[in-house]
Structure formats: C-alpha cells, structure tokens
Design a protein around this motif. Structure first.
Motif, mmCIF file in Angstrom:
data_model
loop_
_atom_site.group_PDB
_atom_site.id
_atom_site.type_symbol
_atom_site.label_atom_id
_atom_site.label_comp_id
_atom_site.label_asym_id
_atom_site.label_seq_id
_atom_site.Cartn_x
_atom_site.Cartn_y
_atom_site.Cartn_z
ATOM 1 N N LEU A 177 0.826 -1.204 0.000
ATOM 2 C CA LEU A 177 0.000 0.000 0.000
ATOM 3 C C LEU A 177 0.863 1.259 0.000
ATOM 4 C CD1 LEU A 177 -2.641 -1.268 2.547
ATOM 5 C CD2 LEU A 177 -3.186 -0.488 0.235
ATOM 6 N N LEU A 178 1.913 1.266 0.784
ATOM 7 C CA LEU A 178 2.754 2.461 0.892
ATOM 8 C C LEU A 178 3.588 2.690 -0.364
ATOM 9 C CD1 LEU A 178 4.005 2.204 4.592
ATOM 10 C CD2 LEU A 178 2.151 3.615 3.670
ATOM 11 N N ALA A 179 3.797 1.652 -1.146
ATOM 12 C CA ALA A 179 4.625 1.786 -2.344
ATOM 13 C C ALA A 179 3.853 2.327 -3.539
ATOM 14 C CB ALA A 179 5.238 0.436 -2.703
ATOM 15 N N ALA A 180 2.531 2.446 -3.419
ATOM 16 C CA ALA A 180 1.719 2.734 -4.605
ATOM 17 C C ALA A 180 1.767 4.190 -5.040
ATOM 18 C CB ALA A 180 0.273 2.330 -4.345
ATOM 19 N N GLY A 181 1.666 5.126 -4.113
ATOM 20 C CA GLY A 181 1.681 6.543 -4.462
ATOM 21 C C GLY A 181 0.471 7.008 -5.250
ATOM 22 N N LEU A 182 -0.696 6.416 -5.009
ATOM 23 C CA LEU A 182 -1.908 6.800 -5.732
ATOM 24 C C LEU A 182 -2.552 8.020 -5.080
ATOM 25 C CD1 LEU A 182 -3.491 3.258 -6.281
ATOM 26 C CD2 LEU A 182 -2.216 4.646 -7.938
ATOM 27 N N PRO A 183 -3.284 8.838 -5.856
ATOM 28 C CA PRO A 183 -3.959 10.006 -5.278
ATOM 29 C C PRO A 183 -5.115 9.585 -4.379
ATOM 30 C CG PRO A 183 -4.598 9.721 -7.567
ATOM 31 C CD PRO A 183 -3.488 8.751 -7.313
ATOM 32 N N CYS A 184 -5.416 10.418 -3.411
ATOM 33 C CA CYS A 184 -6.480 10.115 -2.456
ATOM 34 C C CYS A 184 -7.807 10.736 -2.886
ATOM 35 C CB CYS A 184 -6.105 10.623 -1.058
ATOM 36 S SG CYS A 184 -4.719 9.734 -0.312
ATOM 37 N N VAL A 185 -8.887 10.106 -2.448
ATOM 38 C CA VAL A 185 -10.234 10.595 -2.691
ATOM 39 C C VAL A 185 -11.034 10.452 -1.397
ATOM 40 C CG1 VAL A 185 -10.151 9.906 -5.124
ATOM 41 C CG2 VAL A 185 -11.157 8.346 -3.419
ATOM 42 N N LEU A 186 -12.212 11.048 -1.395
ATOM 43 C CA LEU A 186 -13.126 10.916 -0.265
ATOM 44 C C LEU A 186 -13.914 9.622 -0.422
ATOM 45 C CD1 LEU A 186 -14.204 12.493 2.238
ATOM 46 C CD2 LEU A 186 -15.961 13.452 0.714
ATOM 47 N N GLY A 187 -13.988 8.832 0.643
ATOM 48 C CA GLY A 187 -14.700 7.562 0.549
ATOM 49 C C GLY A 187 -15.203 7.088 1.895
ATOM 50 N N HIS A 188 -16.026 6.047 1.860
ATOM 51 C CA HIS A 188 -16.631 5.455 3.058
ATOM 52 C C HIS A 188 -15.825 4.210 3.416
ATOM 53 C CE1 HIS A 188 -19.547 3.690 5.780
ATOM 54 N NE2 HIS A 188 -20.394 4.699 5.602
ATOM 55 N N ALA A 189 -15.320 4.147 4.648
ATOM 56 C CA ALA A 189 -14.401 3.071 5.023
ATOM 57 C C ALA A 189 -14.982 2.089 6.025
ATOM 58 C CB ALA A 189 -13.111 3.663 5.600
ATOM 59 N N ASP A 190 -16.300 2.095 6.211
ATOM 60 C CA ASP A 190 -16.914 1.099 7.094
ATOM 61 C C ASP A 190 -18.139 0.519 6.402
ATOM 62 O OD1 ASP A 190 -16.799 -0.425 9.351
ATOM 63 O OD2 ASP A 190 -17.756 1.031 10.664
ATOM 64 N N PHE A 191 -17.921 0.098 5.155
ATOM 65 C CA PHE A 191 -19.008 -0.374 4.297
ATOM 66 C C PHE A 191 -19.268 -1.845 4.609
ATOM 67 C CE2 PHE A 191 -20.951 -1.596 0.210
ATOM 68 C CZ PHE A 191 -21.887 -0.587 0.085
ATOM 69 N N GLU A 192 -20.028 -2.075 5.673
ATOM 70 C CA GLU A 192 -20.314 -3.414 6.169
ATOM 71 C C GLU A 192 -21.821 -3.642 6.179
ATOM 72 O OE1 GLU A 192 -18.535 -3.665 10.019
ATOM 73 O OE2 GLU A 192 -16.501 -3.902 9.212
ATOM 74 N N ALA A 193 -22.212 -4.911 6.149
ATOM 75 C CA ALA A 193 -23.634 -5.257 6.142
ATOM 76 C C ALA A 193 -24.377 -4.602 7.295
ATOM 77 C CB ALA A 193 -23.801 -6.774 6.200
ATOM 78 N N GLN A 194 -23.746 -4.526 8.465
ATOM 79 C CA GLN A 194 -24.424 -3.957 9.628
ATOM 80 C C GLN A 194 -24.671 -2.465 9.497
ATOM 81 O OE1 GLN A 194 -21.846 -4.707 12.946
ATOM 82 N NE2 GLN A 194 -20.068 -3.790 11.946
ATOM 83 N N ASN A 195 -24.005 -1.805 8.558
ATOM 84 C CA ASN A 195 -24.193 -0.372 8.355
ATOM 85 C C ASN A 195 -25.096 -0.044 7.168
ATOM 86 O OD1 ASN A 195 -22.644 0.472 10.541
ATOM 87 N ND2 ASN A 195 -20.744 0.315 9.376
ATOM 88 N N LEU A 196 -25.702 -1.063 6.566
ATOM 89 C CA LEU A 196 -26.622 -0.857 5.448
ATOM 90 C C LEU A 196 -27.987 -1.445 5.797
ATOM 91 C CD1 LEU A 196 -23.716 -0.757 4.060
ATOM 92 C CD2 LEU A 196 -24.893 -1.479 1.979
ATOM 93 N N ARG A 197 -29.045 -0.810 5.285
ATOM 94 C CA ARG A 197 -30.395 -1.341 5.405
ATOM 95 C C ARG A 197 -31.032 -1.368 4.019
ATOM 96 N NH1 ARG A 197 -28.233 -2.165 9.379
ATOM 97 N NH2 ARG A 197 -28.921 -1.966 11.549
ATOM 98 N N TRP A 198 -31.773 -2.423 3.755
ATOM 99 C CA TRP A 198 -32.351 -2.653 2.436
ATOM 100 C C TRP A 198 -33.864 -2.791 2.542
ATOM 101 C CZ3 TRP A 198 -29.112 -3.319 -1.953
ATOM 102 C CH2 TRP A 198 -27.755 -3.381 -1.660
ATOM 103 N N GLN A 199 -34.553 -2.369 1.495
ATOM 104 C CA GLN A 199 -35.964 -2.672 1.295
ATOM 105 C C GLN A 199 -36.069 -3.418 -0.028
ATOM 106 O OE1 GLN A 199 -38.123 1.057 1.617
ATOM 107 N NE2 GLN A 199 -38.195 0.910 3.848
ATOM 108 N N GLY A 200 -36.226 -4.735 0.063
ATOM 109 C CA GLY A 200 -36.170 -5.556 -1.139
ATOM 110 C C GLY A 200 -34.764 -5.504 -1.724
ATOM 111 N N ARG A 201 -34.667 -5.185 -3.008
ATOM 112 C CA ARG A 201 -33.366 -5.100 -3.665
ATOM 113 C C ARG A 201 -32.825 -3.676 -3.699
ATOM 114 N NH1 ARG A 201 -31.626 -9.687 -5.910
ATOM 115 N NH2 ARG A 201 -30.057 -8.555 -7.137
ATOM 116 N N GLN A 202 -33.523 -2.749 -3.053
ATOM 117 C CA GLN A 202 -33.084 -1.360 -3.039
ATOM 118 C C GLN A 202 -32.482 -1.018 -1.681
ATOM 119 O OE1 GLN A 202 -33.208 0.673 -5.785
ATOM 120 N NE2 GLN A 202 -33.905 -1.189 -6.823
ATOM 121 N N VAL A 203 -31.353 -0.337 -1.713
ATOM 122 C CA VAL A 203 -30.764 0.101 -0.450
ATOM 123 C C VAL A 203 -31.617 1.219 0.125
ATOM 124 C CG1 VAL A 203 -29.177 1.840 -1.432
ATOM 125 C CG2 VAL A 203 -28.605 0.680 0.714
ATOM 126 N N TRP A 204 -31.896 1.132 1.428
ATOM 127 C CA TRP A 204 -32.736 2.111 2.103
ATOM 128 C C TRP A 204 -31.886 3.109 2.895
ATOM 129 C CZ3 TRP A 204 -36.746 4.936 2.566
ATOM 130 C CH2 TRP A 204 -37.134 5.471 3.794
#
Length: 306
Positions: A177-204
C-alpha cells in the motif's frame, strides 16, 4: 434506558439545537461514537451522535448533508457539528426501517458494489476538507512505530495473543500500500452489512458517515470488497466474492482499474482484515476474521503482488 440516565449535557443540548428535550430513549449504542435514538417532547424521533474528535466531524457531517440533499439513501443531518467539551455532537433524522442483507455470495457482493460505486461517484463531486486523521482500520499510512497505528487501549494489552500470521500479513499488505503513491479521494471506510439497510433489492440507508476517509479509490474499494458481508464481528468475504465486487464496481463506474490499482485493492482488503483480526484477538472477540485471513492470505497477497 430512562431519560434520567442520559448524559447531563444532552437534554439541554437537544432543547437548544432541536427545540425540544428528550421524552423517551429509543436506543443507545457506543463504539467509536455514542449514538442516542431519542423521541423529543413534541413527538419527533431524532438521532444524536457524540464522539471525541480531532477535526474529522465537520467534514464527515458536511459530506453526509450533501449526500442526503442529492437523494442518496442516508439520514439527513439536522444540526451542524457542535462542540460540547471534548465531544463533537450533531443530530440527524432517524431513518427507520429496512433490513440487513445477510450473506457473502458473489451475487450479494455485486448488489453491494453497485451501492458503493454510486456512493463513491457522488462523493467525488464534493469539495470538503479531507477528514483526517483517517480511522485506524484504514490508517496504513501512519507514521507511528511498528505496523499498527498507535492506539493506547490496544497497545497496552498483551500482544502475544495476536496470531503471528495476522502481523505478517499486515506487514506485507502495508508495504504494498505504501509503495503505490496513488492520489487520495473521499470515501466510506466502514461499508459493512451492519451499516446498510435494504428494502427488497433497493438500499434504504447507508449509516456510519463518521467513517469517511481520505485514501486512494482503489484501496477503499478493496477494503469494502473484503468487509461488505460483516454483520457483527468483522470477517473477510470469500476471495471470489471480493473479485465479483471489484469487477462490478469497475463496470458501474465505467473505468477499469490499472494493474497497480487492482493490486492496491487486494492489499487494502488484507490490511483491514488484519487490523480487525488483531483487535478481536486483543479484546477476546470472535476468531472468525483471523481464521478467514489465514485461509485467504496467500491468494490475496498474490493478487496484491505483495
């Protein structure tokens, strides 16, 4: 819990910033943040979040507010971030309902990747101050001694209980990871099932916007590809499901990762899994994450060219 067991500052804060005091407590949780689900005296249901903060909260809440304004599936902040002693506090709407999506199959990985691709694309259009320092589970670029970012409550525990393969995997993934030197962006870093809620096939609802970070896109996608199935104790999705996540994300974003970006994605999935496995070992948690890491490490390291 009764309202008289709430922190002393909270009723007056609600009155000042929401126009009403708590009349009931819907729920209370505490991990990195204290989260209170409250029913106010006028019948409104709200969520108040309070956490120790090093300057991250302003950016996280600003981005969450813009995502809600754009129609993304997340709770709308009701107040700005307000300092209460050493705490950063804000309130947001209570986005009730939806179900947790259980499972770690490639099909579920693709469904989650579609959400993550839209989330990342919308964050890419925002200008907010980077929410630094990054949360420790994605802070592989720390400058502390050793492989792990310094966290006193973990560092003061018996490190001998951490399996050696967890430490070795983290070291190898971090070097890549440290050797890559890629540019940074804004992102979500706790994208886990417990942090998402769904209604059918649509994320709620996507929750936990406190976990916005500033890291390379490929690394964030890779971390999500490994963690998307975690519901409770963190674990690591099967390799084939992470691969399905990565492929679907690139298809939806209509851009192919370079060979280096793909390697960084696999390395990030390992770093996050190793960090979580170490924490579980130190705190007496479930060993499932460490077991999955042991089984998958060689293949993920190969994919990472690490």
């Amino acid at each position: 819990m009764p309202t008289d067991e709430l922190p002393n500052w909270l009723p007056a804060w609600c009155l000042d910033h929401l126009g009403g005091e708590p009349a009931g407590v819907l729920f209370r949780t505490q991990q990195a943040s204290m989260v209170f689900g409250l029913r106010l005296a006028d019948g409104r249901d709200v969520v108040v979040k309070a956490r120790a903060d090093a300057g991250r909260a302003l950016s996280c809440v600003a981005a969450q507010a813009r995502m809600a304004e754009q129609g993304f599936a997340c709770a709308r902040p009701l107040t700005p971030v307000v300092g209460v002693g050493a705490l950063a506090v804000h309130a947001e709407e209570y986005r009730r309902g939806g179900e947790v999506l259980h499972g770690n199959s490639p099909d579920i990985a693709v469904r989650c990747a579609k959400v993550y691709a839209r989330l990342t694309a919308e964050l890419a259009g925002m200008t907010v101050a980077p929410p630094l320092p990054n949360p420790p589970w994605v802070r592989w670029d720390h400058t502390d001694a050793g492989v792990w970012p310094a966290i006193d409550f973990l560092d003061n525990l018996d490190q001998g209980v951490v399996p050696e393969h967890v430490v070795q995997t983290a070291e190898q993934a971090r070097r890549r990871l440290l050797a890559a030197g890629l540019p940074c962006v804004l992102g979500h870093a706790d994208f886990e099932a417990q942090n998402l809620r769904w209604q059918g096939r649509q994320v709620w609802a996507v929750h936990d916007w406190d976990s916005l970070v500033w890291q390379p896109e490929a690394a964030l996608v890779g971390a999500a590809s490994g963690s998307f199935a975690s519901d409770g104790p963190p674990t690591l999705a099967p390799v084939e499901s992470s691969e399905a996540f990565l492929v679907a994300y690139q298809d939806i974003r209509r851009r192919l990762f370079t060979a280096v970006e793909l390697e960084i994605a696999w390395a990030a999935s390992l770093w996050m899994a190793a960090y979580n496995a170490r924490e579980m070992a130190l705190c007496g948690g479930a060993p499932a994450g460490a077991d999955a890491l042991r089984v998958q490490a060689a293949e993920r390291l190969r994919q990472a060219n690490a």
